[in-house]
Design an enzyme around this catalytic site. Structure first.
Site, PDB file in Angstrom:
ATOM      1  N   LYS A   1      52.597  23.634-100.186  1.00 25.28           N
ATOM      2  CA  LYS A   1      53.682  23.566 -99.199  1.00 25.28           C
ATOM      3  C   LYS A   1      55.003  23.215 -99.875  1.00 25.28           C
ATOM      4  O   LYS A   1      56.047  23.833 -99.604  1.00 25.28           O
ATOM      5  CB  LYS A   1      53.355  22.532 -98.123  1.00 25.28           C
ATOM      6  CG  LYS A   1      52.205  22.900 -97.217  1.00 25.28           C
ATOM      7  CD  LYS A   1      51.865  21.746 -96.271  1.00 25.28           C
ATOM      8  CE  LYS A   1      50.619  22.045 -95.462  1.00 25.28           C
ATOM      9  NZ  LYS A   1      50.222  20.894 -94.608  1.00 25.28           N
TER      10      LYS A   1
ATOM     11  N   ARG B   1      48.519  10.005-102.270  1.00 25.93           N
ATOM     12  CA  ARG B   1      48.549   9.118-101.107  1.00 25.93           C
ATOM     13  C   ARG B   1      48.457   7.672-101.592  1.00 25.93           C
ATOM     14  O   ARG B   1      47.597   7.342-102.418  1.00 25.93           O
ATOM     15  CB  ARG B   1      47.372   9.423-100.181  1.00 25.93           C
ATOM     16  CG  ARG B   1      47.420   8.673 -98.853  1.00 25.93           C
ATOM     17  CD  ARG B   1      48.410   9.296 -97.893  1.00 25.93           C
ATOM     18  NE  ARG B   1      47.994  10.610 -97.424  1.00 25.93           N
ATOM     19  CZ  ARG B   1      48.791  11.474 -96.818  1.00 25.93           C
ATOM     20  NH1 ARG B   1      50.069  11.164 -96.602  1.00 25.93           N
ATOM     21  NH2 ARG B   1      48.346  12.650 -96.416  1.00 25.93           N
TER      22      ARG B   1
ATOM     23  N   HIS C   1      57.893   8.422 -97.511  1.00 25.09           N
ATOM     24  CA  HIS C   1      57.422   9.137 -98.700  1.00 25.09           C
ATOM     25  C   HIS C   1      58.422   8.937 -99.839  1.00 25.09           C
ATOM     26  O   HIS C   1      59.606   9.283 -99.706  1.00 25.09           O
ATOM     27  CB  HIS C   1      57.277  10.626 -98.409  1.00 25.09           C
ATOM     28  CG  HIS C   1      56.129  10.984 -97.518  1.00 25.09           C
ATOM     29  ND1 HIS C   1      55.179  10.069 -97.118  1.00 25.09           N
ATOM     30  CD2 HIS C   1      55.765  12.180 -96.962  1.00 25.09           C
ATOM     31  CE1 HIS C   1      54.286  10.677 -96.342  1.00 25.09           C
ATOM     32  NE2 HIS C   1      54.617  11.950 -96.233  1.00 25.09           N
TER      33      HIS C   1
ATOM     34  N   CYS D   1      56.784  17.164 -94.402  1.00 22.55           N
ATOM     35  CA  CYS D   1      57.472  15.879 -94.566  1.00 22.55           C
ATOM     36  C   CYS D   1      57.781  15.551 -96.023  1.00 22.55           C
ATOM     37  O   CYS D   1      58.776  14.872 -96.310  1.00 22.55           O
ATOM     38  CB  CYS D   1      56.663  14.755 -93.925  1.00 22.55           C
ATOM     39  SG  CYS D   1      54.935  14.686 -94.446  1.00 22.55           S
TER      40      CYS D   1
ATOM     41  N   GLU E   1      49.068  20.180 -99.842  1.00 25.39           N
ATOM     42  CA  GLU E   1      50.424  19.631 -99.874  1.00 25.39           C
ATOM     43  C   GLU E   1      51.244  20.207-101.025  1.00 25.39           C
ATOM     44  O   GLU E   1      52.439  20.492-100.860  1.00 25.39           O
ATOM     45  CB  GLU E   1      50.358  18.108 -99.981  1.00 25.39           C
ATOM     46  CG  GLU E   1      51.611  17.392 -99.559  1.00 25.39           C
ATOM     47  CD  GLU E   1      51.698  17.182 -98.050  1.00 25.39           C
ATOM     48  OE1 GLU E   1      52.637  16.507 -97.605  1.00 25.39           O
ATOM     49  OE2 GLU E   1      50.835  17.701 -97.321  1.00 25.39           O
TER      50      GLU E   1
ATOM     51  N   SER F   1      50.726   7.313 -92.902  1.00 29.43           N
ATOM     52  CA  SER F   1      51.032   7.893 -91.598  1.00 29.43           C
ATOM     53  C   SER F   1      51.178   9.401 -91.669  1.00 29.43           C
ATOM     54  O   SER F   1      51.049  10.086 -90.650  1.00 29.43           O
ATOM     55  CB  SER F   1      52.307   7.272 -91.018  1.00 29.43           C
ATOM     56  OG  SER F   1      53.404   7.480 -91.874  1.00 29.43           O
ATOM     57  N   GLY F   2      51.427   9.928 -92.854  1.00 33.98           N
ATOM     58  CA  GLY F   2      51.517  11.373 -93.011  1.00 33.98           C
ATOM     59  C   GLY F   2      50.210  12.084 -92.750  1.00 33.98           C
ATOM     60  O   GLY F   2      50.186  13.293 -92.504  1.00 33.98           O
TER      61      GLY F   2
ATOM     62  N   GLN G   1      52.965   9.201-101.146  1.00 33.22           N
ATOM     63  CA  GLN G   1      53.091   9.469 -99.723  1.00 33.22           C
ATOM     64  C   GLN G   1      52.361   8.447 -98.860  1.00 33.22           C
ATOM     65  O   GLN G   1      51.223   8.055 -99.145  1.00 33.22           O
ATOM     66  CB  GLN G   1      52.583  10.883 -99.412  1.00 33.22           C
ATOM     67  CG  GLN G   1      53.433  11.946-100.073  1.00 33.22           C
ATOM     68  CD  GLN G   1      53.001  13.359 -99.759  1.00 33.22           C
ATOM     69  OE1 GLN G   1      53.000  14.209-100.642  1.00 33.22           O
ATOM     70  NE2 GLN G   1      52.630  13.632 -98.514  1.00 33.22           N
TER      71      GLN G   1
ATOM     72  N   VAL H   1      53.137  12.181 -84.240  1.00 34.64           N
ATOM     73  CA  VAL H   1      54.433  12.846 -84.212  1.00 34.64           C
ATOM     74  C   VAL H   1      54.904  13.020 -82.775  1.00 34.64           C
ATOM     75  O   VAL H   1      56.093  12.883 -82.476  1.00 34.64           O
ATOM     76  CB  VAL H   1      54.380  14.190 -84.959  1.00 34.64           C
ATOM     77  CG1 VAL H   1      55.706  14.929 -84.848  1.00 34.64           C
ATOM     78  CG2 VAL H   1      54.032  13.960 -86.427  1.00 34.64           C
TER      79      VAL H   1
ATOM     80  N   THR I   1      57.674  10.347 -90.699  1.00 39.52           N
ATOM     81  CA  THR I   1      57.446  10.764 -89.317  1.00 39.52           C
ATOM     82  C   THR I   1      58.745  10.835 -88.519  1.00 39.52           C
ATOM     83  O   THR I   1      58.754  11.391 -87.417  1.00 39.52           O
ATOM     84  CB  THR I   1      56.453   9.830 -88.587  1.00 39.52           C
ATOM     85  OG1 THR I   1      56.975   8.503 -88.544  1.00 39.52           O
ATOM     86  CG2 THR I   1      55.104   9.842 -89.270  1.00 39.52           C
TER      87      THR I   1
END
Length: 345
Positions: free
Chosen positions: A206, A236, A243, A150, A203, A180-181, A177, A14, A324
């Site tokens: 969140k 994932r 995503h 994200c 996740e 890269s997350g 997803q 990031v 990202t």
């Protein structure tokens, strides 16, 4: 006037995207970079394993990386962009705020604290007013603003458009997803190639909490969270970036596909440099959006929506964002632009 910006946690995925956004930015100039103590004293070129297709900007490559400590930050830095791991951010970000720095953070710590603005400028810019409450309660000269996770940021703009048009009662989301997350070392090739992982630690919570705070109402003193029920399942998959999410909603009023498309298309962006002119792009094709084809729309800052269908009691749709870009670095930069516009810098 150019605003001096520091990036803490500048060498990670990031942090590198923040450099991509900020190096050519019309309002911000990168004047400080921090990383772990092991990298302090190195040039950025030496400290960072650069993973982005564009080359490191030469002026950035030769900057000296310092330790992540407010005492090491130049006094003339006006805003600090944080891409620290949450465990580090929780310990370090308050120190920067106490030292007088305004911090726009991508880290997950503190996002649901009552006095911390969690903002998507196109959705809930008024929540930035929580900074007055925060400064009164914490005695900070600086300030702390958060952008959401994200995966949350992918679905909330279309949810906001639908809530405005029809009212939301419940949301169910299943995510697909990108790797890269998880960061460069987060998922090994042996785990993800020819595979999908039906769990991403923390996740779901969140998405279920942050979305309700983002869609909530601010009365000048506190945010009343939206009362919609939100359920998330996070997965994932072996895509690099972007995503993709499948979303089902129950709405208060009857919702048609035609009206839902119009509500999404009409939902306005923000008058900020990094916000796209049209925040939500609606596809007519049933097989869009797709990560490889649609994640880079509008410099990776647009939300793509497709597959809108009526269901019993509401709507189903698919949505996509670059995780990202819009979901991390770009979201922090947008919040920085909002802070500048609202006079906090």
């Amino acid at each position: 006037m150019t605003v001096n910006a520091g990036i803490i946690g500048a060498t990670g995925a990031v942090g590198q995207r923040l450099i991509q956004f900020l190096d050519p930015h019309p309002d911000f100039e990168i004047t400080a970079l921090t990383a772990s103590d092991a990298s302090a004293g190195d040039t950025y070129r030496e400290a960072a394993k650069w993973r982005i297709s564009m080359p490191i900007p030469e002026d950035i490559a030769e900057m000296t990386v310092t330790e992540t400590d407010p005492d090491a930050m130049p006094d003339d830095v006006d805003i600090v962009f944080s891409s620290l791991p949450s465990s580090v951010g929780e310990a370090v970000e308050p120190d920067f705020c106490e030292a007088g720095y305004v911090v726009s953070s991508n880290s997950s710590n503190g996002r649901t604290d009552p006095d911390v603005p969690l903002t998507i400028p196109e959705v809930n810019a008024d929540h930035i007013g929580l900074l007055e409450v925060q400064r009164d309660e914490r005695g900070w000269d600086g300030a702390l603003v958060k952008n959401p996770n994200c995966s949350t940021i992918t679905m909330v703009p279309p949810l906001a458009a639908l809530d405005e048009a029809f009212g939301l009662e419940a949301v169910t989301v299943s995510t697909l997803q990108a790797v890269s997350g998880a960061g460069y070392s987060g998922v090994t090739s042996m785990e993800i190639i020819d595979n999908a992982i039906p769990h991403i630690g923390g996740e779901e919570k969140k998405m279920e909490t942050e979305s309700r705070k983002l869609l909530g109402a601010f009365d000048g003193a506190e945010v009343s969270w939206h009362d919609a029920r939100v359920y998330a399942s996070c997965n994932r998959i072996p895509t690099l970036d972007g995503h993709l999410e499948n979303v089902w909603t129950d709405t208060e009023a009857d919702a048609t596909v035609a009206d839902a498309k119009e509500a999404c298309r009409a939902y306005s962006g923000a008058d900020l440099p990094s916000s796209p002119d049209r925040l939500i792009h609606v596809f007519e094709e049933p097989d869009r959006p797709q990560p490889r084809l649609d994640r880079d729309r509008d410099n990776g800052m647009a939300i793509a929506v497709g597959g809108l269908q009526e269901t019993e009691g509401g709507l189903q749709f698919n949505c996509l964002a670059h995780n990202t870009m819009r979901g991390a670095a770009g979201a922090s930069v947008l919040n920085g632009e909002l802070l500048l516009t609202e006079g906090y810098l």
